[in-house]
Scaffold this active site. Structure first.
Site, short mmCIF file in Angstrom:
data_model
loop_
_atom_site.label_atom_id
_atom_site.label_comp_id
_atom_site.label_asym_id
_atom_site.label_seq_id
_atom_site.Cartn_x
_atom_site.Cartn_y
_atom_site.Cartn_z
N ASP A 127 0.51 -1.41 -0.01
CA ASP A 127 0.04 -0.11 0.03
C ASP A 127 0.78 1.27 -0.06
O ASP A 127 0.31 2.23 -0.06
CB ASP A 127 -0.92 0.02 1.39
CG ASP A 127 -1.97 -1.06 1.42
OD1 ASP A 127 -2.73 -1.20 0.41
OD2 ASP A 127 -1.70 -2.12 2.07
N ASP A 190 -7.27 -4.47 -4.80
CA ASP A 190 -6.82 -3.06 -4.26
C ASP A 190 -5.46 -2.59 -4.87
O ASP A 190 -5.32 -1.45 -5.13
CB ASP A 190 -6.84 -2.94 -2.90
CG ASP A 190 -7.93 -3.74 -2.37
OD1 ASP A 190 -8.12 -5.05 -2.80
OD2 ASP A 190 -8.23 -3.65 -0.88
N1 GLY Z 1 -7.08 -1.74 0.44
C1 GLY Z 1 -7.79 -2.11 1.57
C2 GLY Z 1 -9.27 -1.85 1.74
O1 GLY Z 1 -10.02 -1.43 0.57
O2 GLY Z 1 -10.00 -2.04 2.73
#
Ligand code: GLY
Length: 415
Positions: A127, A190
């Site tokens: 992330d 994601d």
């Molecule tokens: N990237 C984690 C979520 O969307 O909760």
């Protein structure tokens, strides 16, 4: 006067949906041959946003942890900089600066950006693209401060260490130090959102290496994450030796085969962004198909349920964050597709989502006086962050709001 009239037209469509028993707001928007108008007063929203975040900053300034949730009693829950959400707070402050043009927002936006400096070499999660592009990326976009560039470059280099050439995707979860002992390589949907940083860095630093990895990741995600109906599996696990898919499953959705709303929103945004950056029509097609499916599954009043396949619909939770992310992606798509009917559809649903999020049903109220948007679901499987404020809902709401107001100002000759 003109502004009042436009706002009234918007309010009229919202009221039409509230009073009309047969046609939902979604149906009204989908039938409209005109562009939907905003249904809120821009000045009141600006006042609301700044007031909420002035109060948030007063509390946030007490420590160096990053605000993550704001609660009904006016308290804030904060989180370490290594948390995947740590860049959204700074990003929201940058957007408030952009919205207001008030330079007093620059110092706090810088402060909450620069606390993230150590993340540029953080190997704990994928992330870091989100974290650093929402903070440093927005800071650079708005101020052109050259000191932010090496941070963005180094973050891209750290992120690329997660790329597995045999599989062709970036590793999502797990610390790089532990990968030798990990049997499987995992990639979550994601992860598409981290590619924006790599595309930026490829262009900015003339390093095709970054975009090569982003493109491979996006292409392999198309191959491995999508069902024939353009919904996605949240997580794909690959065998590291053979590169083959071992499992397609969920982590945050209702079940392995369900349509987790935020996951679908990431795909609309992620592939629209990849089309913008590469011009490859395959990505436009993906984003548009995902958007069509997403829209077809939205309820009549637009804000998605947290998972479109939760059997308790309509008695389950909404996920405002998914609505905000999707609105951002749909604005992009509405400018990218050539077909005017399709473009109008994406535009109207995007404006409709911003209208609904800007209504009393979703804007923070009562004692939630340090945040913007209520009613998101973070992690239903773990029973955490259910029906609450989360900082990424605020961030993507601000992004969508800026877009809606920019279009509104252009239409009305204010720009
Ligand atoms: N990237 C984690 C979520 O969307 O909760």
């Amino acid at each position: 006067m003109k502004i009042r009239l436009l706002v009234c037209v918007g309010i009229f469509s919202m009221l039409a949906f509230l009073s009309c028993k047969t046609e939902s707001y979604k149906e009204i928007l989908l039938c409209q041959t005109e562009k939907e108008q905003i249904s809120f007063d821009p000045d009141s929203i600006k006042e609301f946003v700044t007031g909420q975040y002035v109060r948030s900053l007063e509390e946030a300034g007490k420590g160096m942890l990053v605000p993550r949730n704001s609660y009904k009693d006016g308290t804030i829950r904060s989180t370490p900089i290594e948390d995947w959400v740590s860049g959204f707070y700074a990003g929201t402050l940058w957007y408030i600066y952009e919205l207001t043009g008030d330079t007093s927002w620059i110092a706090p936006a810088r402060q909450w950006t620069e606390v993230l400096d150590p993340i540029k070499t953080y190997e704990g999660i994928h992330d870091i693209g989100f974290m650093m592009y929402c903070s440093y990326g927005n800071g650079y976009r708005l101020l052109k401060d050259e000191r932010y560039l090496p941070v963005l470059k180094q973050t891209s280099e750290t992120l690329c260490k997660r790329f597995n050439p045999k599989i062709g995707t970036l590793l999502s979860w797990g610390n790089l130090a532990d990968t030798a002992t990990q049997k499987y390589h995992n990639t979550i949907i994601d992860n598409m959102m981290n590619l924006e940083l790599l595309m930026f860095s490829a262009k900015q630093f003339q390093e095709p290496y970054f975009s090569d990895i982003a493109v491979k990741h996006a292409d392999n995600t198309i191959k491995c994450h999508f069902r024939p109906n353009y919904s996605t599996y949240h997580v794909v696990e690959f065998d590291k030796k053979t590169g083959k898919i071992v499992k397609q499953e969920t982590h945050q959705g209702y079940d392995d085969n369900s349509d987790w709303a935020r996951g679908q929103a990431w795909t609309i945004y992620g592939y629209s962004m990849m089309y913008r950056e590469t011009g490859n029509k395959k990505y436009l097609e993906m984003s548009s198909r995902c958007a069509d499916r997403f829209i077809s599954r939205l309820p009549g009043d637009l804000i998605p349920y947290w998972d479109f396949d939760d059997p308790r619909i309509a008695n389950t939770y909404r996920d405002a964050s998914a609505g905000a992310i999707a609105a951002c992606g749909l604005f992009g798509l509405s400018e990218q597709v050539e077909d005017t009917v399709q473009s109008l559809k994406y535009y109207n649903i995007a404006i409709g989502l911003v209208n609904r999020l800007s209504s009393a049903d979703y804007l923070a109220k009562d004692n939630y006086y340090k945040c913007l948007i209520l009613h998101s679901v973070g992690h239903w499987q773990k029973k955490t962050e259910i029906d609450c404020n989360i900082n990424y809902a605020d961030y993507y709401y601000m992004e969508a709001l800026l877009k809606a107001l920019d279009l509104y100002d252009k239409k009305n000759g204010n720009k």
